[in-house]
Design a protein around this motif. Structure first.
Motif, PDB file in Angstrom:
ATOM      1  N   VAL A 123       0.849  -1.203   0.000  1.00 57.66           N
ATOM      2  CA  VAL A 123       0.000   0.000   0.000  1.00 57.66           C
ATOM      3  C   VAL A 123       0.882   1.250   0.000  1.00 57.66           C
ATOM      4  N   GLN A 126       2.261   1.752  -3.435  1.00 55.66           N
ATOM      5  CA  GLN A 126       1.228   2.265  -4.346  1.00 55.66           C
ATOM      6  C   GLN A 126       1.016   3.757  -4.127  1.00 55.66           C
ATOM      7  N   LYS A 147      -7.804   8.224  -5.054  1.00 56.16           N
ATOM      8  CA  LYS A 147      -7.122   6.925  -5.081  1.00 56.16           C
ATOM      9  C   LYS A 147      -6.380   6.691  -3.767  1.00 56.16           C
ATOM     10  N   THR A 165      -8.650   5.692  -0.763  1.00 56.75           N
ATOM     11  CA  THR A 165      -9.059   4.289  -0.702  1.00 56.75           C
ATOM     12  C   THR A 165      -7.983   3.418  -0.077  1.00 56.75           C
ATOM     13  N   ARG A 166      -6.725   3.869  -0.115  1.00 58.88           N
ATOM     14  CA  ARG A 166      -5.626   3.067   0.439  1.00 58.88           C
ATOM     15  C   ARG A 166      -5.279   3.466   1.868  1.00 58.88           C
ATOM     16  N   ASP A 167      -5.058   4.775   2.100  1.00 56.42           N
ATOM     17  CA  ASP A 167      -4.682   5.247   3.439  1.00 56.42           C
ATOM     18  C   ASP A 167      -5.018   6.729   3.526  1.00 56.42           C
TER      19      ASP A 167
END
Length: 180
Positions: free
Chosen positions: A75, A78, A141, A144-146
């Motif tokens: 993560v 990304q 974007k 949605t990850r952190d």
């Protein structure tokens, strides 16, 4: 003559079974009873089984920790990739202040970047040891990850700013000479 249970006696009297079948059923039941008697395991076997189970549990916990760490690293990679690909160049001499935890930080921006930050078109994200300006789609974007990577966002995540609201509120004119 051996003792039969009452059900076997009734079946024999009714002619539904023969003495040979009853005797065979009794022999099978006796074999099953003798085969089911568990042999008590030795103390060494019990200790070995317990140690084996504990080792398996430790291995599962270690593997779960490795998986969690690998996913967190993925993560982070990304997020770094998104920031690197979508970073907006900072330029200007105007100071724009924002908070990072309990500290106040300053970025130098121009008037256009300041306006975009105020509208929520741009956001400020933590980029390792520095800060980056990102457009709304890239910020979505990252959310949605952190979400903790985004430090300043004056827009609503997942929604881009629309002119529909502006068009609606234009019909309600506020006079310029209004005094309070």
């Amino acid at each position: 003559m051996q003792m039969r249970n009452p059900l076997q006696e009734q079946l024999l009297k009714a002619g539904l079974t023969t003495k040979g079948k009853v005797a065979q059923a009794v022999r099978e039941q006796t074999k099953q009873r003798q085969g089911k008697a568990p042999v008590p395991p030795a103390a060494e076997q019990i200790d070995a089984q317990r140690l084996k189970a504990e080792k398996a549990e430790r291995d599962r916990a270690i593997e779960a920790e490795r998986k969690t760490q690998a996913q967190a690293n993925e993560v982070r990679a990304q997020i770094r990739q998104i920031i690197g690909a979508h970073k907006v160049k900072r330029e200007g001499e105007l100071e724009y202040r924002f908070t990072d935890g309990d500290k106040i930080k300053t970025l130098l921006v121009n008037e256009a970047l300041r306006a975009q930050l105020a509208k929520g078109v741009l956001v400020i994200a933590r980029d390792d040891n520095s800060y980056a300006l990102l457009p709304r789609p890239a910020a979505d974007k990252i959310y949605t990850r952190d979400a903790s990577v985004i430090l300043l966002d004056h827009g609503t995540p997942g929604e881009s700013t629309s002119n529909e609201d502006d068009e609606y509120y234009k019909q309600f004119q506020v006079p310029d000479d209004l005094t309070w």
